[in-house]
Design an enzyme around this catalytic site. Structure first.
Site, short mmCIF file in Angstrom:
data_model
loop_
_atom_site.label_atom_id
_atom_site.label_comp_id
_atom_site.label_asym_id
_atom_site.label_seq_id
_atom_site.Cartn_x
_atom_site.Cartn_y
_atom_site.Cartn_z
N HIS A 265 -2.88 -2.34 -5.25
CA HIS A 265 -2.97 -2.01 -3.59
C HIS A 265 -2.04 -0.73 -3.26
O HIS A 265 -2.22 0.18 -2.68
CB HIS A 265 -2.40 -3.33 -2.97
CG HIS A 265 -2.32 -2.94 -1.38
ND1 HIS A 265 -3.28 -3.55 -0.60
CD2 HIS A 265 -1.33 -2.64 -0.50
CE1 HIS A 265 -2.82 -3.32 0.69
NE2 HIS A 265 -1.77 -2.82 0.84
N GLU A 266 -0.72 -0.97 -3.80
CA GLU A 266 0.25 0.35 -3.58
C GLU A 266 -0.24 1.53 -4.28
O GLU A 266 0.02 2.57 -3.67
CB GLU A 266 1.69 -0.20 -3.97
CG GLU A 266 2.12 -1.18 -3.22
CD GLU A 266 2.18 -1.22 -1.69
OE1 GLU A 266 2.11 -0.17 -1.25
OE2 GLU A 266 1.96 -2.31 -0.75
N HIS A 269 -2.62 3.36 -1.91
CA HIS A 269 -1.78 4.13 -0.91
C HIS A 269 -1.12 5.30 -1.65
O HIS A 269 -1.23 6.55 -0.98
CB HIS A 269 -0.58 3.22 -0.51
CG HIS A 269 -0.87 2.23 0.85
ND1 HIS A 269 -1.68 2.47 1.62
CD2 HIS A 269 -0.90 0.94 0.80
CE1 HIS A 269 -1.40 1.37 2.49
NE2 HIS A 269 -1.23 0.41 1.75
N GLU A 295 -4.91 2.23 4.78
CA GLU A 295 -4.96 1.05 4.48
C GLU A 295 -6.33 0.95 3.64
O GLU A 295 -6.64 0.00 2.86
CB GLU A 295 -4.92 0.06 5.54
CG GLU A 295 -4.79 -1.38 4.83
CD GLU A 295 -3.81 -1.54 4.43
OE1 GLU A 295 -3.63 -2.52 3.29
OE2 GLU A 295 -2.48 -0.88 4.62
#
Length: 500
Positions: A265-266, A269, A295
């Protein structure tokens, strides 16, 4: 003002904004350190240091010289990108001019105090420790909404900071349209698709998980020469330029999923931040489009890719090499069903793709009530627990697994949570379009673990534009249509069907 050529004037504008960015990113470095390595006794002075830099950056940006420079610049002949930079900067200037430097400092000090109170409250599993600091922040956020101005609901002013143009009217409809289809799908899936996931909660040593997460980050394209990964209480991504992007994760030795998908997830980003135009440093076109689009990048990599069959066709044998004792007797099919298991739960960051949005709805409604004054801070735990029981059917056992689980309020980030759902919906549309635009995309992932084709597509279609477009404009440019949550529902239905 002296007469300058358009090029010289634009160079002056760029230089001024880059100096301001230098100060803002210096404060961001201190904030990153605050959440990773700061010794406990340093908290008080750190709050002061960050507040001073935040106040300085605000004073520099909202000074009359910047306003005059922008007005003169916009009267000149400029290239298309130069004009867009100046227009967006003027928008920011006019908005932030409404906040005094003293207010900005007060907010920064309140945020630093709230963050440390939140950490202590989590340690003691006691919301009342966080309540006084949070009450101060909520009062300040109500003041901020009034200072910025709004039409309709005061929450609109705060949401606009993260998702330009977002309103309560818009989000109420988005959540109303998606709620029943998700509830119907939840009922259907939990009735028909039962997945065993006990093997995800074996013992997974910290060092092995760290090495596995680092391997994944590299494979997905995270540039460690332009970033790093660390441990924090709550996973997050921050950047100080496109050449210095920091991600954090957390590791639970008895929960494999926690670290793996927070890392993916990170990384999503971070790939966005590393893909922003370096030549636009400090300028709007060097910044992300919105939190919803940001997001979309993390959710696309985490879920569309990182929970997909194509990804694990290649990477599951690699995982078994890292954790032979835990996964050698578990088939890829068992693993896929486990990591896509749909089950109402307490923790948002660990929730499945379907029930995740009920977590967001609870926070969205709660924040609306807080900002309008119909809910008081002291009432948060009871409201939270009631909503989790009625919407997700789960009993909240304590504050740490309930209303203390997210870091966002301690950062003063009110108006943020809705972007998590918007991001998932945008992600589904981008994923669908990428597969249409890139022949054999999933085959390349299956056969070679090659996600570079997807990253290059995102760099060209999303990252390169910075803030040039609003979220809806960008979505329309990339996919040919505005936000359409039915694409996300259909994506989920197809995935659940494939897992049967």
């Amino acid at each position: 003002m002296r007469t300058y050529s358009s090029d010289a004037l634009y160079s002056q504008y760029r230089d001024e904004l880059q100096k301001i960015a230098d100060v803002k990113y210096s404060a961001a470095v201190l904030q990153w350190d605050q959440e990773t390595y700061l010794p406990p006794k340093g908290a008080g002075f750190r709050g002061r240091q960050i507040a001073t830099l935040s106040e300085m950056a605000h004073q520099m940006f909202t000074g009359e010289n910047i306003g005059n420079l922008l007005k003169e610049l916009l009267s000149r002949e400029l290239t298309e990108r130069q004009r867009r930079n100046a227009e967006l900067t003027l928008e920011d200037y006019n908005r932030l001019k409404k906040l005094s430097p003293a207010f900005v400092r007060k907010m920064s000090e309140a945020v630093s105090a709230a963050f440390h109170a939140w950490i202590e409250a989590r340690k003691q599993n006691n919301f009342s420790i966080f309540e006084p600091s949070l009450t101060i922040l909520v009062d300040l956020k109500r003041q901020e909404a009034e200072l910025l101005g709004y039409e309709g609901h005061p929450y609109n002013a705060l949401m606009n900071e993260y998702e330009k143009g977002a309103t309560v009217q818009m989000l109420d409809k988005v959540f109303s349209d998606i709620k029943n289809p998700l509830l119907d799908l939840l009922y259907e899936v939990t009735e028909k698709l039962v997945a065993e996931d006990y093997f995800l909660r074996q013992h997974f040593p910290t060092q092995q998980q760290w090495e596995w997460g680092t391997y994944l980050a590299k494979q997905l394209g995270f540039d460690f020469a332009a970033g790093r990964q660390d441990i924090s209480e709550h996973p997050f991504t921050t950047n100080f330029s496109s050449h210095d992007v920091r991600i954090t994760t957390r590791i639970d030795e008895n929960d494999f999923a926690n670290m793996t998908w927070s890392t993916i997830h990170e990384v999503g980003h971070a790939l966005y931040e590393q893909g922003l135009p370096a030549e636009e440093y400090g300028l709007p076109l060097g910044e992300y489009a919105s939190l919803g689009i940001h997001e979309s990048q993390s959710r696309l990599w985490e879920n569309c890719v990182g929970r997909g069959g194509a990804f694990w066709q290649y990477y599951y044998p690699k995982l078994q090499q890292y954790f032979p004792d835990q996964f050698n007797n578990i088939s890829k099919e068992q693993f896929l069903r486990a990591v896509n298991k749909v089950q109402p739960s307490l923790i948002r960051t660990e929730a499945d793709e379907l029930t995740y949005h009920f977590h967001v709805m609870v926070r969205y409604e709660l924040e609306k009530h807080l900002i309008e004054g119909s809910l008081q801070v002291k009432e948060i735990p009871l409201y939270w627990n009631d909503q989790y029981k009625s919407l997700l059917g789960v009993e909240v056992t304590d504050d740490k697994q309930g209303c203390l689980q997210d870091v966002h309020w301690s950062h003063g980030s009110f108006g943020y949570f809705a972007t998590y759902s918007l991001g998932s919906f945008y992600a589904a549309q981008f994923w669908e379009q990428a597969k249409a635009d890139i022949p054999g995309l999933e085959s390349h992932i299956v056969n070679e673990g090659n996600t570079a084709l997807l990253l290059n597509w995102l760099r060209k279609n999303v990252h390169a534009h910075g803030r040039y477009y609003t979220s809806d404009e960008l979505c329309s440019k990339v996919t040919g249509k505005k936000l359409d949550s039915t694409v996300f529902v259909n994506y989920l239905k197809q995935k659940m069907n494939d897992l049967k």
